[in-house]
Scaffold this active site. Sequence first.
Site, short mmCIF file in Angstrom:
data_model
loop_
_atom_site.label_atom_id
_atom_site.label_comp_id
_atom_site.label_asym_id
_atom_site.label_seq_id
_atom_site.Cartn_x
_atom_site.Cartn_y
_atom_site.Cartn_z
N GLU A 144 17.06 58.20 -25.67
CA GLU A 144 16.67 59.32 -24.82
C GLU A 144 17.56 59.24 -23.57
O GLU A 144 17.15 58.74 -22.53
CB GLU A 144 15.18 59.23 -24.45
CG GLU A 144 14.67 60.41 -23.65
CD GLU A 144 14.43 60.07 -22.17
OE1 GLU A 144 14.02 60.99 -21.44
OE2 GLU A 144 14.64 58.92 -21.75
N ASP B 25 13.31 54.95 -24.14
CA ASP B 25 13.22 55.71 -22.90
C ASP B 25 14.31 55.27 -21.92
O ASP B 25 14.46 54.08 -21.63
CB ASP B 25 11.83 55.47 -22.29
CG ASP B 25 11.52 56.41 -21.15
OD1 ASP B 25 11.39 57.62 -21.40
OD2 ASP B 25 11.41 55.93 -20.00
#
Length: 677
Positions: free
Chosen positions: A416, A387
């Site tokens: 990401e 993330d």
Amino acid sequence: MLGRLGVDNVSPVISLGQVPAKATVGQVFPVSAQVWREGHDAISATLVVRRPAGSEGGRAKITMTAEEGDNVDVRHALFVPDVPGLWTFRVDAWSDPFATWFNAITKKVDAGQDAALLANDLETGARLFERAKEKVSRGHVATIDSVIAALRDESLPLESRIEQALSPQVRAALERRPVRDMLTRGQEFQVLVEPLESAFGSWYEFFPRSTGGTDHAGNPIHGTFLTSEKDLPRIAAMGFDTIYLPPIHPIGKINRKGKNNTLTPTKEDVGSPWAIGSDEGGHEAIHPELGTVEDFAHFVKTAEELGLKVALDLALQCAPDHPWAKEHPEWFTVLPDGSIAYAENPPKKYQDIYPLNFDNDPDGLYLAVRDVVRLWIERGVRVFRVDNPHTKPTEFWHWLINDIHRTDPDVVFLAEAFTRPPRLYGLAKAGFTQSYSYFTWKTSKEELEEFATDVAEGADVFRPNLFVNTPDILHESLQTGGRAVFAIRAALAATMSPLWGVYSGYELFEHIPVHEGSEEYLDSEKYQLRPRNFAQAAADGDSLEPWITSLNNWRKTNPALQQQRNLHLHETTNENMLAYSRIDAVSGNAVLVVVNLDPHNVQEGTITVDLEAVGLDQGANYEVLDLPTNQIFRWSEENYVRLDPDFQVAHILRLPDVPESRRAALAFRDEDYDPRG
């Protein structure tokens, strides 16, 4: 430092050779270079490939071929790595005395010079063949002796003296074992070769906590790993091979968010999984309502039995009540009033999340994160979706990924990173196996053509995973395009890149935003349980599952759709139609995709197929198999296409296989544009 001969512009070389290029087991890896010298004597080049340490086979030498036309100084070669690991390659240039001799004597004979004028040339040739005799295989020695004798036999006509020397058989023998002068060794560069599974895959994201169904009153029940297992056969049947779970750790209780990201939660609100940590544990722990470590192990085992890998979210941030916030305040940013700074992206505020500060105690924090990753590897996780990696130091990722890969080279890290290109490429260079991309926001023909070019020509650096949606991204086109747009975007993602992903609910055409102009889902699953009845939707014919299943099946049975390289755009007369082809230079498999980009209207037009790009002769007529309908069409260079979004949004056409003699040349098309900068 310059050598005796010139070797320049070797490609692919990433960041001046400081980081390795990326390659995939079983797929071609093209190499090119400029080789040059003074004067008119011939020059040749060899690609020298060395296998990873400890693997069988040593090194290979591959003769490079010259481009035709004005670019004769550019040489090409390709190899197909067969094992993962760190390979190396270099380009060696060398003076080619035989090519020089062949060229000179052919021109002189054609100009009418006789044996007397060519005496020195004939003797030079004989001496060259004496040198070659020491290098060719035993089976060719007698032939070489015969060539030498003929060149020196003054009783023979000139044509007879040189005929055998110029024969294709002799020249082929010399090419296999060449005589090389002035050998100039090029710089050695690295290639990180990874398994096909690292570069080709279909991801499915879902929240285990939403799999519990509802009670008798219709209220959602918190799901567990056990209830999640019931969903795995359906996901596997759609052809997915990776299931991605958002964070499964305890969720913070301080500043917990309520439904639709409100700041006024009730005691029933479950909070955001990305607000990690509470008095129940941190990144090493499992949310108690999901189950135990043993339950997770059983979930992983069940998934593996169905051919599914489990990807876990690695979100390096903490809730205010994460154990690290109390035990290691130095790992965060402490404000002048003594409080820890929560995350902000003005004007947005994330009061339930404390960002980590990697500069205060890098040694301690680096090791703590590595211990977390290794713990989940021990628990069976081989894939991590990371993330917001672009908000952490790139050198940290380079250190962490390399450290993990020293013992577990097959572990996959997906970045990401919806960020600017230098960061996106920088993270890929730092070691990330795959990357998110801006595909979700590319909708027009012009945008998609530019994006497709970037995807194909960035293969040496990054591997984009094209997610059609995420819990954070419900693009405006999905909100207003009706059901056809879901099929269109899936077709594009599944055929434009070997990596693609779907967030749960996409197959049910979920499209309602929290408010107009927002990309957030109404009743976002990030903040509440969201059970779904997939079986009922499928029974009612109200599901995209059949189309997704077909797309994944076609990807698995057509190696061309497993390639990131070799995407070629074809002309269309309609701005609402996009056409592109892919080939696999190993098998020759070729696929042409034509997509209607308008989800509301029938679109028709002419597709002009670049026949050379798909290995066909100019003027060819050929059969194509339309995979969605299983129909066979007769195509030529120009073809009329009509696509009705209510019935068929795309043609996915299986073309005739590319002849073996043309595959290598097609691997080097379209190299003028370099997305690496």
